[in-house]
Structures are given as C-alpha cells and as structure tokens.
Design a protein around this motif. Structure first.
Motif, PDB file in Angstrom:
ATOM      1  N   THR A 104      11.031 -42.415 -62.299  1.00 19.03           N
ATOM      2  CA  THR A 104      10.194 -41.305 -61.831  1.00 19.03           C
ATOM      3  C   THR A 104      11.012 -40.299 -61.034  1.00 19.03           C
ATOM      4  O   THR A 104      12.004 -40.643 -60.403  1.00 19.03           O
ATOM      5  CB  THR A 104       9.039 -41.813 -60.938  1.00 19.03           C
ATOM      6  N   TYR A 125       9.279 -33.134 -59.273  1.00 15.48           N
ATOM      7  CA  TYR A 125       8.178 -33.120 -60.238  1.00 15.48           C
ATOM      8  C   TYR A 125       7.388 -31.815 -60.168  1.00 15.48           C
ATOM      9  O   TYR A 125       6.962 -31.275 -61.193  1.00 15.48           O
ATOM     10  CB  TYR A 125       7.257 -34.312 -59.967  1.00 15.48           C
ATOM     11  N   THR A 184      -1.405 -34.346 -59.902  1.00 13.62           N
ATOM     12  CA  THR A 184      -1.218 -35.276 -61.025  1.00 13.62           C
ATOM     13  C   THR A 184      -0.062 -36.245 -60.790  1.00 13.62           C
ATOM     14  O   THR A 184       0.234 -37.071 -61.661  1.00 13.62           O
ATOM     15  CB  THR A 184      -0.944 -34.494 -62.327  1.00 13.62           C
ATOM     16  N   TYR A 185       0.578 -36.155 -59.627  1.00  7.86           N
ATOM     17  CA  TYR A 185       1.793 -36.956 -59.388  1.00  7.86           C
ATOM     18  C   TYR A 185       1.513 -38.453 -59.372  1.00  7.86           C
ATOM     19  O   TYR A 185       2.277 -39.241 -59.936  1.00  7.86           O
ATOM     20  CB  TYR A 185       2.452 -36.532 -58.071  1.00  7.86           C
ATOM     21  N   HIS A 197       4.712 -44.371 -65.246  1.00  6.65           N
ATOM     22  CA  HIS A 197       6.140 -44.654 -65.390  1.00  6.65           C
ATOM     23  C   HIS A 197       6.611 -45.802 -64.507  1.00  6.65           C
ATOM     24  O   HIS A 197       7.814 -45.982 -64.307  1.00  6.65           O
ATOM     25  CB  HIS A 197       6.951 -43.393 -65.067  1.00  6.65           C
ATOM     26  N   SER A 253      -0.760 -40.194 -60.935  1.00  9.44           N
ATOM     27  CA  SER A 253      -0.964 -40.711 -62.287  1.00  9.44           C
ATOM     28  C   SER A 253       0.353 -40.733 -63.064  1.00  9.44           C
ATOM     29  O   SER A 253       0.589 -41.637 -63.876  1.00  9.44           O
ATOM     30  CB  SER A 253      -2.008 -39.876 -63.028  1.00  9.44           C
ATOM     31  N   TYR A 254       1.209 -39.751 -62.800  1.00  4.99           N
ATOM     32  CA  TYR A 254       2.538 -39.724 -63.433  1.00  4.99           C
ATOM     33  C   TYR A 254       3.362 -40.937 -63.002  1.00  4.99           C
ATOM     34  O   TYR A 254       3.978 -41.617 -63.832  1.00  4.99           O
ATOM     35  CB  TYR A 254       3.254 -38.424 -63.058  1.00  4.99           C
TER      36      TYR A 254
END
Length: 215
Positions: free
Chosen positions: A164, A170, A30-31, A38, A33-34
């Motif tokens: 980020t 993360y 999911t990184y 941001h 999309s994170y």
C-alpha cells in the motif's frame, strides 16, 4: 509574458487549488477501503509469516518449498541494490547462506521486535516465480550495481497482491491530476470570457470581428 496571460493563469491556478483539495478529500475517503483490499492475510504470499512458515536458509531451500520466509538482519535486504521489473520494485535479498536473489517485498508485512534498523526482520511469505531476468538488461544493471545475483532464472515474490501507498502518496496523485486538468480547461475559458467582455485582447479574432475590420 503578457499581463492578460498572467492574470488568467493565476485565476486558473486558484481554481485548481480548490478542485485539487476536493479531489484529495474524495481520495482520502476511499483510503481505508484501498488499504483493506491490499492487505494480505497472514500465511499467504505477501502476508506476514506465521510461526509455522518455513524459514529458508539458501536457494536450495527456496526451490524445495512452495512457500517460505527469510530472516534478514537489520535492513540488509535494502542495502545491496534494487530496480524495477514488470512494474514492481525488487530488492537484492541476501539469504542466510550468503546467496543473493531478486525479491519483491511487501513492506507492510515485515515483522520485527526492537529497533527497525538493527532488529532481525521476518520477511513476508514468499514463493519462487520462474522468470528469465536476463531479458531485462536495464533491471539487471540496476539491481546488480554492487554484486551479481546468484540466480537470474527466477525471482522471489513476497508481495502477492499486497503493498500500500501512504495516505499522502495515495491522495497526491488524483490531486495533481485534477489540478493540471483544471488549469488546462480554465485558462482558455477565462481568457475567452475576458476577451468577450473587452478586458483582454483575443488570441484569435472571431470571424464576425474579422469581417467588421475588413468592412
């Protein structure tokens, strides 16, 4: 420490290593999309400054413009102090005029050419946020450890909704949380199973066994 406790704790830790690895893999997926969520577009608060973004020189300039950027030599913006305020980290930013203001800076949007530590940095687009910083004495003590701020009635927001974490940071949080939860859940279950099989002594003797002992 009792051997049965050590065995169950060791087994729980082994299980936790596996669940933590799975959690880290899920988080890593999911990184992207994170990061996308941001990443602030150029020209917006917290995003990279554009050619037409006003280059502020002083507090007067900051107050005169809705948005602006600041050219900072080297890593001067990191060298004077910092602290946490409202869940964000703030640096003491030195303006070209020499005045000092608190600024939350999105490191992802800093622009420079050449060597990172010595090149002039074009900081992200910023805006003034009116706030009485004197209400947080701890923050002021942190950020003013070397010199006092020129103004404490506002701060500069150069973060926006951006900023980020690294991939490692993360993914490490969910990994650590899952590992701790796994140990907390698995340890008593493993010990209870071992006690039921007669391998370990009970922590708390079941009611039926207590009744048999009394009989």
């Amino acid at each position: 420490m009792r051997i049965d406790v050590l065995i169950c704790l060791g087994l729980a830790l082994l299980v936790a290593m596996g669940t933590g690895k799975v959690a880290k893999m899920i988080a890593a997926a999911t990184y992207d999309s994170y990061v996308a969520a941001h990443t602030v577009p150029a020209g917006e608060v917290g995003g990279p400054a554009e050619a037409g973004t006003f280059r502020a020189q002083s507090v007067e300039d900051l107050l005169d413009q809705d948005t602006f950027t600041v050219i900072s030599p080297g890593i001067e913006y990191r060298n004077r102090g910092g602290g946490y305020y409202g869940g964000r980290f703030f640096d003491m930013l030195t303006l070209p005029s020499g005045e000092l203001v608190a600024a939350s800076i999105n490191g992802d949007s800093i622009q420079y050419d050449g060597e990172f530590y010595i090149s002039d940095k074009t900081l992200p687009v910023g805006r003034i946020v009116w706030e009485d910083l004197t209400q947080n004495e701890t923050f002021l003590n942190q950020i003013q450890y070397s010199e006092p701020l020129s103004r404490t009635d506002f701060y500069v927001d150069m973060m926006g909704y951006g900023g980020t974490q690294s991939l490692e940071s993360y993914t490490s949080f969910p990994e650590n949380v899952v590992q701790v939860v796994t140990v907390i859940v698995c340890f008593p279950l493993l010990h209870a199973l071992g006690a039921k099989l007669g391998i370990f002594p009970y922590f708390f003797l079941p009611k039926k066994l207590r009744e048999q002992e009394w009989e």
